[in-house]
Write a protein that holds these residues in place. Sequence first.
Motif, PDB file in Angstrom:
ATOM      1  N   PHE A 162       0.824  -1.204   0.000  1.00 38.83           N
ATOM      2  CA  PHE A 162       0.000   0.000   0.000  1.00 38.83           C
ATOM      3  C   PHE A 162       0.852   1.246   0.000  1.00 38.83           C
ATOM      4  CE2 PHE A 162      -1.957  -3.590   2.002  1.00 38.83           C
ATOM      5  CZ  PHE A 162      -2.992  -3.779   1.115  1.00 38.83           C
ATOM      6  N   LEU A 212      -3.173   4.351   5.934  1.00 42.61           N
ATOM      7  CA  LEU A 212      -3.481   2.944   5.654  1.00 42.61           C
ATOM      8  C   LEU A 212      -2.630   2.037   6.526  1.00 42.61           C
ATOM      9  CD1 LEU A 212      -3.994   2.472   1.824  1.00 42.61           C
ATOM     10  CD2 LEU A 212      -5.453   1.660   3.676  1.00 42.61           C
ATOM     11  N   MET A 262     -10.199   6.053   7.534  1.00 42.38           N
ATOM     12  CA  MET A 262     -10.591   5.952   6.139  1.00 42.38           C
ATOM     13  C   MET A 262     -11.231   7.239   5.644  1.00 42.38           C
ATOM     14  SD  MET A 262      -9.540   3.237   4.922  1.00 42.38           S
ATOM     15  CE  MET A 262      -8.292   2.678   6.050  1.00 42.38           C
ATOM     16  N   ARG A 273     -10.301   8.761  -4.940  1.00 44.97           N
ATOM     17  CA  ARG A 273      -9.306   7.757  -5.335  1.00 44.97           C
ATOM     18  C   ARG A 273      -8.620   7.165  -4.101  1.00 44.97           C
ATOM     19  NH1 ARG A 273     -10.503   5.766  -9.715  1.00 44.97           N
ATOM     20  NH2 ARG A 273     -11.078   7.252 -11.276  1.00 44.97           N
ATOM     21  N   ALA A 275      -9.704   6.460  -1.261  1.00 53.99           N
ATOM     22  CA  ALA A 275     -10.451   5.475  -0.514  1.00 53.99           C
ATOM     23  C   ALA A 275     -10.289   4.083  -1.093  1.00 53.99           C
ATOM     24  CB  ALA A 275     -11.923   5.851  -0.481  1.00 53.99           C
ATOM     25  N   ALA A 276      -9.719   4.003  -2.294  1.00 53.80           N
ATOM     26  CA  ALA A 276      -9.584   2.706  -2.931  1.00 53.80           C
ATOM     27  C   ALA A 276      -8.483   1.874  -2.277  1.00 53.80           C
ATOM     28  CB  ALA A 276      -9.307   2.866  -4.416  1.00 53.80           C
ATOM     29  N   GLY A 277      -7.759   2.455  -1.348  1.00 51.48           N
ATOM     30  CA  GLY A 277      -6.724   1.704  -0.661  1.00 51.48           C
ATOM     31  C   GLY A 277      -7.356   0.702   0.287  1.00 51.48           C
ATOM     32  N   VAL A 278      -6.976  -0.535   0.168  1.00 49.48           N
ATOM     33  CA  VAL A 278      -7.621  -1.565   0.966  1.00 49.48           C
ATOM     34  C   VAL A 278      -6.549  -2.491   1.502  1.00 49.48           C
ATOM     35  CG1 VAL A 278      -9.098  -3.561   0.833  1.00 49.48           C
ATOM     36  CG2 VAL A 278      -9.783  -1.463  -0.280  1.00 49.48           C
ATOM     37  N   ALA A 279      -6.664  -2.789   2.744  1.00 50.00           N
ATOM     38  CA  ALA A 279      -5.656  -3.640   3.364  1.00 50.00           C
ATOM     39  C   ALA A 279      -5.918  -5.108   3.053  1.00 50.00           C
ATOM     40  CB  ALA A 279      -5.665  -3.430   4.862  1.00 50.00           C
TER      41      ALA A 279
ATOM     42  N   MET C   1      -6.671  -3.308  -3.269  1.00 51.51           N
ATOM     43  CA  MET C   1      -5.798  -4.484  -3.374  1.00 51.51           C
ATOM     44  C   MET C   1      -4.619  -4.163  -4.281  1.00 51.51           C
ATOM     45  SD  MET C   1      -5.744  -7.466  -2.037  1.00 51.51           S
ATOM     46  CE  MET C   1      -6.924  -6.702  -1.026  1.00 51.51           C
ATOM     47  N   ASN C 129     -11.797  -2.513   4.938  1.00 50.55           N
ATOM     48  CA  ASN C 129     -10.692  -2.633   5.898  1.00 50.55           C
ATOM     49  C   ASN C 129     -11.151  -3.102   7.269  1.00 50.55           C
ATOM     50  OD1 ASN C 129      -8.173  -1.787   4.604  1.00 50.55           O
ATOM     51  ND2 ASN C 129      -9.331   0.064   4.167  1.00 50.55           N
ATOM     52  N   LEU C 186     -15.204  -1.071  -4.702  1.00 51.07           N
ATOM     53  CA  LEU C 186     -14.055  -0.203  -4.975  1.00 51.07           C
ATOM     54  C   LEU C 186     -13.289  -0.655  -6.209  1.00 51.07           C
ATOM     55  CD1 LEU C 186     -12.649   0.355  -1.380  1.00 51.07           C
ATOM     56  CD2 LEU C 186     -14.045   1.894  -2.747  1.00 51.07           C
TER      57      LEU C 186
END
Lengths: 282, 366, 302
Positions: A162, A212, A262, A273, A275-279, C1, C129, C186
Amino acid sequence: MAQVSASPAAPAALSSHRLRRVRSRVPVWHLLWLLVAAIFFLLPIYSVVQFSLEGTLPGQGVFHWYETVFDDPMFRSTFWLSIQISLETVAVSLLLMVPTVFWIHLRLPRLRPVMDLITILPFVVPPIVLIVGLAPMLRKFSWLIVRPEVLALIYVVFALPFLYRALDAGLRAIDLRTLVEAAESLGSSIPGTLLRVILPNLRAAIIGGSLLTVAISMGEFTVASLLGFFTFPVYTYEIATSTAYEGVALSFISFIFVWAAMLALYLLGSGGRGAAGVAITD
Amino acid sequence: MSTVELRDLRRTFGSVVALDNLDLDIRSGEFVSMLGPSGCGKTTALRIVAGFEWPDSGAVIVDGQDVLGQPANKRNMGMVFQSYSLFPNMTAQQNVEFGLRVRKQSHERRAKRASELLDLVGLASAMSRYPRQLSGGQQQRVALARSLAIEPKVLLLDEPLSALDAKVRVQLREEVRRIQLELGITTLYVTHDQEEALSISDRVAVMSAGRVEQLGTPAQIYSGPRTAFVANFVGTMNKLEGVVMSSEDRVVSCGPIKVIVPDPTFIHAVGENVELYIRPEDVAIELLPVGGSPAPGYFEGRVTSLTFLGPVTRVGLRTDIGALLADVSSAVALNLAADAPVAVQLNASSLRSLDASPESQSAPVS
Amino acid sequence: MALSEIAEAGHRTDVLAGTKPRKQARNRRWAFLGVVPFFAYIAVFLLIPTGKLIVGAFTTTTGAFTFSNIASIFHAPYPAAFEFSVELSALSALWGGIMGFLVANAVLHHGVPRWVRPAYLSFSGMAANFAGIPLAFAFTATLGNLGVVTILLKHLGFNIYPSFSLQGLLGASLVYLFFQFPLMILLMIPVIEGLRKEWREAASNLGATSFGFWRHIGLPVVTPSLLGLMVLLFGNAFSAYATAYALGISNLVTIQIGQFINGNNVFAPQDAYALAFGMIVIIVITIIIYTLLQRRSSRWLK
């Protein structure tokens, strides 16, 4: 030839107004799906709030379970421990990644495919798999394995994809080489340029990646519990298995925490854009 | 064939007026271009005709029927988009067949029609290729064939050539015109390229700020611009500032030079400041011998720039009446050099005075 | 992802790679020194442990080569654990994939109120998350034995227990759906945004309805991405540990692996290595499928 129906044309202004409204009307099934999603997402949250206010004895306040939780010294110590670990993770990650990504962009662009490959690895080797290989290795460093800082060192790996993505995108957005050459021509050294020119330009990417990273580290349970550290998620688990109400209250607190992180990320990202980060799921 | 009338179309986006009570008539089988700078409302007007946008008020009348009540997929209008409109998962042939497939036509008829149309646009050999295997020009040919396959009442083209290379653009616009004439289809064409509009249209509607500034044949538009906007947008114009000396004889003095405006409708009071326009090709120049002075009817100028444009060279001049551009044959221009003294003459019959405001230009055209 | 980006990155051309004067060429010989700390770190905390467990999966405790560890995966209780892991992951990926696609499409509709998009996107970022311990207990509070919804349904005359359970396939997949579904929203949004406005308009212009557009153009174009992202969701669920652990599900591969670890000690390490290796194999397969599908869809969505 298409035959137009013979109905007399209504006053044009009126009919076109009506039409525009008809056209922009959302199809019913779209609204239905949005509603289904909203119910699915909100029902657990509603239930958590509802549940955490139940089960109190007469004389106890509505927020009894929250009071109990906040009064628990373990709450404060584990929360603080998790915050500490998160900040350490962010610090180590940034120290490791920022110069590396900068250097790769500037001097070793050929390494970028390698970096892309490395950033898939934490997905291929999820925490539960990694720890199988890592735990026996860590045993050999008995001074390290007992310290919670070891978690931060491991979380750096989980945060890697990330943070790399955020930094990579941030660096691609600026004309790095021109900036560096301009700074060099004005007499700045490379570390000086990184510090004074590049970092300010990467601020959004760094803050986003850090948020993140915090979210990942704060919620990490697998490695912390298997290595026997009493972090906030582990504490939440322990409490929940003894007193469900308190556990659910703690869940709600975590929920608010993740949401805040978040939301900050979303507000930071240009138009969503971020917010598209996802763990990786823990 | 169909007629199209745009009646009093008004469309606003918030406080921006995209269409300001636009009126435009297109005759059956006619090729009309809407020409104007970006933001003049030409694309909005086209999309209203196609059914992708709606006006706040007004009407779009096709063959006497207001079509605003019909959704886009019932209007039977063929549209060619700027670019990338081909369905990526279908071959050229499948793209062309799509409208017929939706209309539930038989396999044989579809295939026959598709091959006819691909033949018409010169792409018979590419029928089984996917869009990504076609060049930009080829893609637009397929898009044209696709829009024609449904035998539309009206063909709408929204800057279909603007994404193409200059050379392909010229070649393809001639083909669009050939096909249009061959089929005799009523066509509405949107472009910001004046050369394109002038070269292929029956009539051109020059648009500005949501309304038609002037509607006329390409020749009328070019040689008889009615407003300053049209004059400046179509081709290049020299602007001269002058003062009216005689109202009856239409004599204007521009600095030391006096000119007579040929337009009999030119009525201005003595002493009034006016603007006169003249095209560079109507400005003649001759090389002055060293120390010589200009003959009567000529005035002196000096060359400030030379821009080679192929057969002609555009010469920048500094004169007593201000900076001027003159187009001369490139052979003549070979004798010119920067700062060379020249004798300049204005072709007086081409001088025109234009009003800046379009309001006074509402006289009917044609 | 990370993966969705990675496939893209594969096609990326190096903007920065250019011809450089001699001084730079001399520098380049030492330039690699700048990335040594990073690669050393990755080696210690990622590559070596991974290598160790892969080697461990094929060696005895004394270091001799063997297939017996791998063979042990095929003895009870592991096949059942793998089976349930695959079922749960597949079901939650299927549900999440389809729902995520539908909701992403609805969110992007031009007619929905302006607040819908940021609200759904920011919430999705949060929910995707929000996995792990808190999620499991949130669902216990919702659909557990004494959950708010369970009791509500009981009042309405629907007694979902004992046929339903959060540890069963249906219940657990609902819990997983809470992160799979928003993740899909997403990931799907850029895919749907890749459907050009011109395609919809051209289809409409040629006489197609909205349904016709989706049938002939929309679905054929997004299907590879849709399937690819569902494969990604599968991998995402497959490696989940904490949520399942807190729910008390025991017959999952990840939970089985976890049972071998206690602090810094790994019991029966050869079995743990073999199971972990089995997981890697399955995830690598999903990534290969994902990459192939992604490559196919990028043909159209560029």
